[in-house]
Design a protein around this motif. Structure first.
Motif, PDB file in Angstrom:
ATOM      1  N   LEU A 181      42.686  12.752  24.554  1.00  0.00           N
ATOM      2  CA  LEU A 181      43.968  12.760  25.262  1.00  0.00           C
ATOM      3  C   LEU A 181      44.860  11.601  24.806  1.00  0.00           C
ATOM      4  O   LEU A 181      46.061  11.782  24.583  1.00  0.00           O
ATOM      5  CB  LEU A 181      43.729  12.685  26.767  1.00  0.00           C
ATOM      6  CG  LEU A 181      44.970  12.788  27.649  1.00  0.00           C
ATOM      7  CD1 LEU A 181      45.668  14.118  27.413  1.00  0.00           C
ATOM      8  CD2 LEU A 181      44.578  12.653  29.110  1.00  0.00           C
ATOM      9  N   LYS A 182      44.290  10.403  24.597  1.00  0.00           N
ATOM     10  CA  LYS A 182      45.058   9.254  24.120  1.00  0.00           C
ATOM     11  C   LYS A 182      45.580   9.494  22.707  1.00  0.00           C
ATOM     12  O   LYS A 182      46.720   9.166  22.393  1.00  0.00           O
ATOM     13  CB  LYS A 182      44.188   7.988  24.132  1.00  0.00           C
ATOM     14  CG  LYS A 182      44.036   7.350  25.483  1.00  0.00           C
ATOM     15  CD  LYS A 182      43.286   6.042  25.334  1.00  0.00           C
ATOM     16  CE  LYS A 182      43.208   5.322  26.659  1.00  0.00           C
ATOM     17  NZ  LYS A 182      42.521   4.047  26.545  1.00  0.00           N
ATOM     18  N   LYS A 183      44.740  10.062  21.865  1.00  0.00           N
ATOM     19  CA  LYS A 183      45.129  10.340  20.487  1.00  0.00           C
ATOM     20  C   LYS A 183      46.240  11.376  20.448  1.00  0.00           C
ATOM     21  O   LYS A 183      47.220  11.230  19.709  1.00  0.00           O
ATOM     22  CB  LYS A 183      43.912  10.821  19.697  1.00  0.00           C
ATOM     23  CG  LYS A 183      44.159  10.944  18.227  1.00  0.00           C
ATOM     24  CD  LYS A 183      42.886  11.301  17.489  1.00  0.00           C
ATOM     25  CE  LYS A 183      43.113  11.341  16.011  1.00  0.00           C
ATOM     26  NZ  LYS A 183      41.910  11.661  15.277  1.00  0.00           N
ATOM     27  N   THR A 184      46.143  12.414  21.245  1.00  0.00           N
ATOM     28  CA  THR A 184      47.170  13.451  21.305  1.00  0.00           C
ATOM     29  C   THR A 184      48.483  12.866  21.811  1.00  0.00           C
ATOM     30  O   THR A 184      49.553  13.156  21.278  1.00  0.00           O
ATOM     31  CB  THR A 184      46.718  14.600  22.220  1.00  0.00           C
ATOM     32  OG1 THR A 184      45.473  15.108  21.743  1.00  0.00           O
ATOM     33  CG2 THR A 184      47.737  15.703  22.253  1.00  0.00           C
ATOM     34  N   ARG A 185      48.412  12.037  22.837  1.00  0.00           N
ATOM     35  CA  ARG A 185      49.604  11.428  23.415  1.00  0.00           C
ATOM     36  C   ARG A 185      50.278  10.505  22.381  1.00  0.00           C
ATOM     37  O   ARG A 185      51.496  10.480  22.260  1.00  0.00           O
ATOM     38  CB  ARG A 185      49.212  10.652  24.679  1.00  0.00           C
ATOM     39  CG  ARG A 185      50.352   9.989  25.373  1.00  0.00           C
ATOM     40  CD  ARG A 185      51.470  10.937  25.711  1.00  0.00           C
ATOM     41  NE  ARG A 185      51.481  11.168  27.133  1.00  0.00           N
ATOM     42  CZ  ARG A 185      52.052  12.179  27.701  1.00  0.00           C
ATOM     43  NH1 ARG A 185      52.652  13.086  26.968  1.00  0.00           N
ATOM     44  NH2 ARG A 185      52.026  12.329  28.992  1.00  0.00           N
ATOM     45  N   ARG A 186      49.476   9.734  21.637  1.00  0.00           N
ATOM     46  CA  ARG A 186      50.007   8.834  20.621  1.00  0.00           C
ATOM     47  C   ARG A 186      50.724   9.626  19.527  1.00  0.00           C
ATOM     48  O   ARG A 186      51.807   9.245  19.087  1.00  0.00           O
ATOM     49  CB  ARG A 186      48.870   8.008  20.015  1.00  0.00           C
ATOM     50  CG  ARG A 186      49.371   6.886  19.131  1.00  0.00           C
ATOM     51  CD  ARG A 186      48.266   5.993  18.617  1.00  0.00           C
ATOM     52  NE  ARG A 186      47.448   5.500  19.711  1.00  0.00           N
ATOM     53  CZ  ARG A 186      46.137   5.242  19.619  1.00  0.00           C
ATOM     54  NH1 ARG A 186      45.512   5.421  18.483  1.00  0.00           N
ATOM     55  NH2 ARG A 186      45.464   4.805  20.652  1.00  0.00           N
ATOM     56  N   ILE A 187      50.149  10.728  19.097  1.00  0.00           N
ATOM     57  CA  ILE A 187      50.773  11.573  18.079  1.00  0.00           C
ATOM     58  C   ILE A 187      52.079  12.161  18.610  1.00  0.00           C
ATOM     59  O   ILE A 187      53.085  12.224  17.901  1.00  0.00           O
ATOM     60  CB  ILE A 187      49.800  12.673  17.620  1.00  0.00           C
ATOM     61  CG1 ILE A 187      48.663  12.034  16.811  1.00  0.00           C
ATOM     62  CG2 ILE A 187      50.513  13.733  16.800  1.00  0.00           C
ATOM     63  CD1 ILE A 187      47.537  12.982  16.463  1.00  0.00           C
ATOM     64  N   GLN A 188      52.101  12.575  19.857  1.00  0.00           N
ATOM     65  CA  GLN A 188      53.319  13.119  20.463  1.00  0.00           C
ATOM     66  C   GLN A 188      54.427  12.065  20.519  1.00  0.00           C
ATOM     67  O   GLN A 188      55.591  12.356  20.208  1.00  0.00           O
ATOM     68  CB  GLN A 188      53.034  13.637  21.873  1.00  0.00           C
ATOM     69  CG  GLN A 188      52.222  14.905  21.916  1.00  0.00           C
ATOM     70  CD  GLN A 188      51.827  15.292  23.346  1.00  0.00           C
ATOM     71  OE1 GLN A 188      51.879  14.479  24.261  1.00  0.00           O
ATOM     72  NE2 GLN A 188      51.419  16.553  23.499  1.00  0.00           N
ATOM     73  N   VAL A 189      54.095  10.844  20.891  1.00  0.00           N
ATOM     74  CA  VAL A 189      55.080   9.766  20.968  1.00  0.00           C
ATOM     75  C   VAL A 189      55.630   9.447  19.575  1.00  0.00           C
ATOM     76  O   VAL A 189      56.839   9.270  19.400  1.00  0.00           O
ATOM     77  CB  VAL A 189      54.472   8.510  21.633  1.00  0.00           C
ATOM     78  CG1 VAL A 189      55.367   7.293  21.453  1.00  0.00           C
ATOM     79  CG2 VAL A 189      54.196   8.765  23.098  1.00  0.00           C
ATOM     80  N   LEU A 190      54.750   9.376  18.568  1.00  0.00           N
ATOM     81  CA  LEU A 190      55.199   9.105  17.200  1.00  0.00           C
ATOM     82  C   LEU A 190      56.089  10.235  16.676  1.00  0.00           C
ATOM     83  O   LEU A 190      57.110   9.976  16.021  1.00  0.00           O
ATOM     84  CB  LEU A 190      54.005   8.890  16.277  1.00  0.00           C
ATOM     85  CG  LEU A 190      53.246   7.571  16.460  1.00  0.00           C
ATOM     86  CD1 LEU A 190      52.012   7.541  15.575  1.00  0.00           C
ATOM     87  CD2 LEU A 190      54.145   6.397  16.166  1.00  0.00           C
TER      88      LEU A 190
END
Length: 152
Positions: free
Chosen positions: A4-13
């Protein structure tokens, strides 16, 4: 949790990248009319611009061509030693505007003459705009005064 953290980070980038591209596009669109290119008379004759393009034309006011018309309309020719371009300007010329002196005008090319909306002239007897000096030196018409002193 980690996924979930990795997905959220990719979405923000990805969102930041899209926002950056969008901001760059908006800035470029807003500045498209604010950029005025400089042309010498020889460049203008060789490659005429689009009729609606606003640009700057610079050179020396050709001797014997300054004609004051009815009202505020003035016509003259600008030369760089290679080519000469007729100019029309409606308005009040700067006090120091005269034949044989450097000038820069902003306006449009009509196909027959340059229709100036603004005329800039020297502010003292030794000043000439850098763009005009560069264009005249390229044509071999002008030699900077300090260059002549340095060669002696």
């Amino acid at each position: 949790m980690r996924g979930l953290k990795k997905t959220r980070r990719i979405q923000v980038l990805a969102l930041a990248a899209v926002a950056l591209v969008l901001a760059t596009g908006i800035i470029g669109y807003a500045m498209r009319d604010g950029i005025n290119f400089f042309r010498s008379p020889a460049q203008l004759v060789a490659e005429p611009p689009a009729p609606n393009e606003v640009f700057r034309l610079g050179g020396l006011v050709e001797d014997g061509t300054l004609k004051r018309g009815q009202g505020e309309t003035v016509t003259f020719s600008v030369t760089d030693g290679t080519a000469s371009v007729p100019v029309a300007y409606t308005g009040i010329l700067p006090d120091l505007f005269e034949e044989g002196q450097g000038m820069v005008g902003q306006g449009r090319w009509t196909g027959e003459r340059f229709e100036a909306i603004e005329i800039l002239a020297k502010h003292d007897e030794s000043y000439m705009p850098k763009e005009v000096i560069d264009a005249l030196e390229e044509q071999g018409v002008y030699k900077a005064p300090n260059a002549a002193a340095a060669s002696n």
